[in-house]
Scaffold this motif. Structure first.
Motif, short mmCIF file in Angstrom:
data_model
loop_
_atom_site.label_atom_id
_atom_site.label_comp_id
_atom_site.label_asym_id
_atom_site.label_seq_id
_atom_site.Cartn_x
_atom_site.Cartn_y
_atom_site.Cartn_z
N SER A 12 82.13 46.02 -68.69
CA SER A 12 81.28 45.81 -69.87
C SER A 12 81.78 46.63 -71.06
CB SER A 12 79.85 46.24 -69.56
OG SER A 12 79.34 45.50 -68.48
N ILE A 13 81.60 46.05 -72.24
CA ILE A 13 81.87 46.78 -73.49
C ILE A 13 80.51 47.10 -74.09
CG2 ILE A 13 82.84 46.60 -75.82
CD1 ILE A 13 84.83 44.50 -74.59
N VAL A 14 80.24 48.38 -74.29
CA VAL A 14 78.98 48.80 -74.89
C VAL A 14 79.34 49.73 -76.05
CG1 VAL A 14 76.73 49.87 -74.48
CG2 VAL A 14 77.87 48.64 -72.62
N ALA A 15 79.40 49.16 -77.24
CA ALA A 15 80.02 49.86 -78.36
C ALA A 15 79.05 50.00 -79.53
CB ALA A 15 81.27 49.09 -78.80
N GLY A 16 78.68 51.25 -79.81
CA GLY A 16 77.81 51.53 -80.95
C GLY A 16 78.65 51.80 -82.20
N GLY A 17 78.13 51.36 -83.35
CA GLY A 17 78.76 51.67 -84.63
C GLY A 17 80.21 51.25 -84.69
N LYS A 18 81.06 52.18 -85.17
CA LYS A 18 82.47 51.82 -85.39
C LYS A 18 83.24 51.58 -84.09
CE LYS A 18 83.88 56.64 -86.30
NZ LYS A 18 84.06 57.11 -84.95
N ASN A 19 82.70 51.99 -82.96
CA ASN A 19 83.37 51.68 -81.68
C ASN A 19 83.48 50.18 -81.46
OD1 ASN A 19 83.67 54.41 -80.93
ND2 ASN A 19 81.62 54.46 -80.06
N ALA A 20 82.59 49.42 -82.11
CA ALA A 20 82.63 47.96 -81.97
C ALA A 20 83.88 47.38 -82.62
CB ALA A 20 81.37 47.34 -82.60
N CYS A 21 84.53 48.16 -83.46
CA CYS A 21 85.77 47.68 -84.10
C CYS A 21 86.97 47.87 -83.17
CB CYS A 21 85.99 48.40 -85.42
SG CYS A 21 84.65 48.11 -86.59
N VAL A 22 86.77 48.57 -82.06
CA VAL A 22 87.82 48.70 -81.05
C VAL A 22 87.57 47.56 -80.06
CG1 VAL A 22 88.82 50.19 -79.27
CG2 VAL A 22 87.77 51.21 -81.32
N LEU A 23 88.46 46.55 -80.06
CA LEU A 23 88.12 45.30 -79.36
C LEU A 23 87.82 45.46 -77.89
CD1 LEU A 23 90.18 42.35 -80.78
CD2 LEU A 23 87.86 43.09 -81.30
N HIS A 24 88.57 46.30 -77.20
CA HIS A 24 88.30 46.44 -75.77
C HIS A 24 87.80 47.84 -75.43
CE1 HIS A 24 89.63 42.43 -74.80
NE2 HIS A 24 90.55 42.60 -75.73
N ARG A 182 82.07 49.40 -94.23
CA ARG A 182 83.00 50.06 -93.31
C ARG A 182 82.35 50.44 -91.98
NH1 ARG A 182 85.68 54.19 -97.74
NH2 ARG A 182 86.09 52.57 -99.31
N GLY A 183 83.10 50.23 -90.92
CA GLY A 183 82.63 50.64 -89.59
C GLY A 183 81.65 49.67 -88.95
N ILE A 184 81.51 48.48 -89.55
CA ILE A 184 80.61 47.48 -88.96
C ILE A 184 81.45 46.53 -88.08
CG2 ILE A 184 79.04 45.53 -89.40
CD1 ILE A 184 78.21 46.86 -92.01
#
Ligand SMILES: [Mn+2]
Length: 220
Positions: A12-24, A182-184
């Motif tokens: 699972s990918i569980v990415a808050g904030g700018k972590n969502a910009c890291v695809l995997h 930025r960071g969205i």
């Protein structure tokens, strides 16, 4: 766990904030911050078939204005892509539809500057949308199957299952756009069956409009 539900289909990918910009992004260790979006890309296997679903929603329950504008744009891109899912339509049409809607929207919101056709031709959208619209889905999450046959994009056929998952990712250090964007990072992903007349969204029960997401976050 109910019979048939065996395991997660992929990490699972569980990415808050700018972590969502890291695809995997799968570290999934960061704290969630009020005001950020949370992107969850997760799916389980059922009777050995994989599901692959992504939803993005505000941690605190309400989208900020820039988040809402980009979210709606991704949703519009997904709708346009879904219109291209039917037997006899080439596989790449959905992707092209998503690129056109996203690029047009990025111009309107001021993240891209220039003419639509040229920005698409020069692939300028790729700084914010760097993956394709989706992939075959089946017993594996990225299931087997050709996307092209003899250099021609494959035509969709009833019974095929694919994901439709446009996204927008504005790097936190992207100095060419206004600070508010930025960071969205946003992705909306559904699992779609090609039917005789068009398509059926197998994951339709998971809310995805701004209104439905904000309502569920309020506990309604
Ligand atoms: Mn996927």
């Amino acid at each position: 766990m109910q019979d048939g539900l065996r395991a997660v289909a992929y990490p699972s990918i569980v990415a808050g904030g700018k972590n969502a910009c890291v695809l995997h992004y799968t570290e999934n260790t960061d704290k969630l911050r009020k005001g950020d979006l949370l992107l969850i890309d997760a799916g389980v296997e059922c009777d050995h078939y994989a599901a692959d679903i992504t939803r993005t929603f505000p941690v605190s329950g309400k989208f900020s204005e820039p988040q809402r504008l980009l979210y709606q744009l991704v949703l519009d891109a997904q709708s346009a892509a879904l219109e291209q899912i039917a037997p006899g339509i080439a596989w790449n049409k959905a992707h092209e539809a998503s690129v056109e809607v996203l690029t047009k929207g990025l111009i309107e919101l001021g993240l891209l500057k220039g003419k639509l056709k040229k920005l698409i031709k020069d692939e300028k959208y790729k700084q914010f949308y760097m993956h394709r619209i989706g992939h075959w889905l089946g017993m594996d999450v990225h299931d087997v199957g050709d996307y092209k046959i003899k250099d021609e994009w494959r035509l969709l056929e009833p019974g095929m299952v694919l994901t439709v998952e446009p996204g927008l990712y504005v790097p936190a250090d992207c100095e060419t756009v206004d600070k508010q964007w930025r960071g969205i990072g946003i992705r909306i992903e559904d699992d779609v069956l090609v039917t005789k007349d068009g398509y059926e969204i197998l994951t339709h029960a998971v809310p995805k409009t701004v209104a439905d997401i904000e309502a569920i976050m309020r506990g309604e």
